[in-house]
Every structure is written in C-alpha cells, then in structure tokens.
Design a protein around this motif. Structure first.
Motif, PDB file in Angstrom:
ATOM      1  N   UNK A  17      18.443 -40.101  51.842  1.00  0.00           N
ATOM      2  CA  UNK A  17      19.259 -38.776  51.928  1.00  0.00           C
ATOM      3  C   UNK A  17      20.503 -38.980  50.895  1.00  0.00           C
ATOM      4  N   UNK A  18      21.042 -39.881  50.555  1.00  0.00           N
ATOM      5  CA  UNK A  18      22.002 -40.016  49.522  1.00  0.00           C
ATOM      6  C   UNK A  18      21.556 -39.591  48.267  1.00  0.00           C
ATOM      7  N   UNK A  19      20.316 -40.054  47.999  1.00  0.00           N
ATOM      8  CA  UNK A  19      19.794 -39.435  46.606  1.00  0.00           C
ATOM      9  C   UNK A  19      19.473 -38.240  46.335  1.00  0.00           C
ATOM     10  N   UNK A  20      19.026 -37.707  47.599  1.00  0.00           N
ATOM     11  CA  UNK A  20      18.666 -36.059  47.654  1.00  0.00           C
ATOM     12  C   UNK A  20      20.021 -35.254  47.270  1.00  0.00           C
ATOM     13  N   UNK A  21      21.031 -35.686  48.319  1.00  0.00           N
ATOM     14  CA  UNK A  21      22.444 -34.907  48.001  1.00  0.00           C
ATOM     15  C   UNK A  21      22.864 -35.179  46.597  1.00  0.00           C
ATOM     16  N   UNK A  22      22.774 -36.552  45.945  1.00  0.00           N
ATOM     17  CA  UNK A  22      23.217 -36.867  44.542  1.00  0.00           C
ATOM     18  C   UNK A  22      22.647 -35.885  43.584  1.00  0.00           C
ATOM     19  N   UNK A  23      21.238 -35.759  43.680  1.00  0.00           N
ATOM     20  CA  UNK A  23      20.304 -34.981  42.768  1.00  0.00           C
ATOM     21  C   UNK A  23      20.896 -33.347  43.185  1.00  0.00           C
ATOM     22  N   UNK A  24      20.967 -33.017  44.178  1.00  0.00           N
ATOM     23  CA  UNK A  24      21.156 -31.568  44.385  1.00  0.00           C
ATOM     24  C   UNK A  24      22.724 -31.237  43.961  1.00  0.00           C
ATOM     25  N   UNK A  25      23.644 -32.280  44.059  1.00  0.00           N
ATOM     26  CA  UNK A  25      24.899 -31.806  43.559  1.00  0.00           C
ATOM     27  C   UNK A  25      24.919 -31.672  42.021  1.00  0.00           C
ATOM     28  N   UNK A  26      24.087 -32.305  41.040  1.00  0.00           N
ATOM     29  CA  UNK A  26      23.892 -32.463  39.874  1.00  0.00           C
ATOM     30  C   UNK A  26      23.010 -31.305  39.189  1.00  0.00           C
ATOM     31  N   UNK A  27      22.052 -30.890  40.182  1.00  0.00           N
ATOM     32  CA  UNK A  27      21.391 -29.812  40.070  1.00  0.00           C
ATOM     33  C   UNK A  27      22.020 -28.428  39.950  1.00  0.00           C
ATOM     34  N   UNK A  28      23.067 -28.402  40.977  1.00  0.00           N
ATOM     35  CA  UNK A  28      23.814 -27.369  40.896  1.00  0.00           C
ATOM     36  C   UNK A  28      25.056 -27.331  40.038  1.00  0.00           C
ATOM     37  N   UNK A  29      25.541 -28.404  39.325  1.00  0.00           N
ATOM     38  CA  UNK A  29      26.295 -28.505  38.192  1.00  0.00           C
ATOM     39  C   UNK A  29      25.567 -27.888  36.907  1.00  0.00           C
ATOM     40  N   UNK A  30      24.276 -28.454  36.994  1.00  0.00           N
ATOM     41  CA  UNK A  30      23.434 -28.339  35.625  1.00  0.00           C
ATOM     42  C   UNK A  30      23.320 -26.556  35.485  1.00  0.00           C
ATOM     43  N   UNK A  31      23.003 -25.846  36.859  1.00  0.00           N
ATOM     44  CA  UNK A  31      22.686 -24.480  36.915  1.00  0.00           C
ATOM     45  C   UNK A  31      24.030 -23.786  36.229  1.00  0.00           C
TER      46      UNK A  31
END
Length: 56
Positions: A17-31
């Motif tokens: 869950x922590x990894x998924x949240x971390x990845x989602x945040x960086x995907x949003x920043x990347x977009x």
C-alpha cells in the motif's frame, strides 16, 4: 506461529500500500510536469496526454 504469519502478511500488505501510494504521487507529479512542457514534445505518450487535456 499463526500470529507470526499474520504479522508478516499484514506487513507485506502495508508495504504494498505504501509503495502504491508513493508510485501514484510520483505519477501525478510526472503528469503535471508533462502538461507544463507539452510544447516541447510531440511524440508518444506525452502527446496523447497533452491531447487528452486539450493542450496540443
């Protein structure tokens, strides 16, 4: 032994869950970064994202 197994299972789930949240945040920043630089690129996924948001 059952307590130990459950503890490991929950630790793995919390880690995922922590990894998924971390990845989602960086995907949003990347977009967000991509949308600011639509004028610099006109190929691949970046062009599709810009087109979807009407910035192409």
């Amino acid at each position: 032994m059952k307590f130990f197994t459950n503890k490991i299972r929950y630790s793995i789930l919390v880690g995922l869950a922590a990894y998924g949240t971390y990845k989602l945040i960086f995907d949003i920043i990347g977009i967000g970064f991509t949308l600011q630089n639509c004028h610099l690129s006109s190929e691949g996924t970046i062009a599709m994202i810009c087109y979807l948001f009407g910035l192409s």
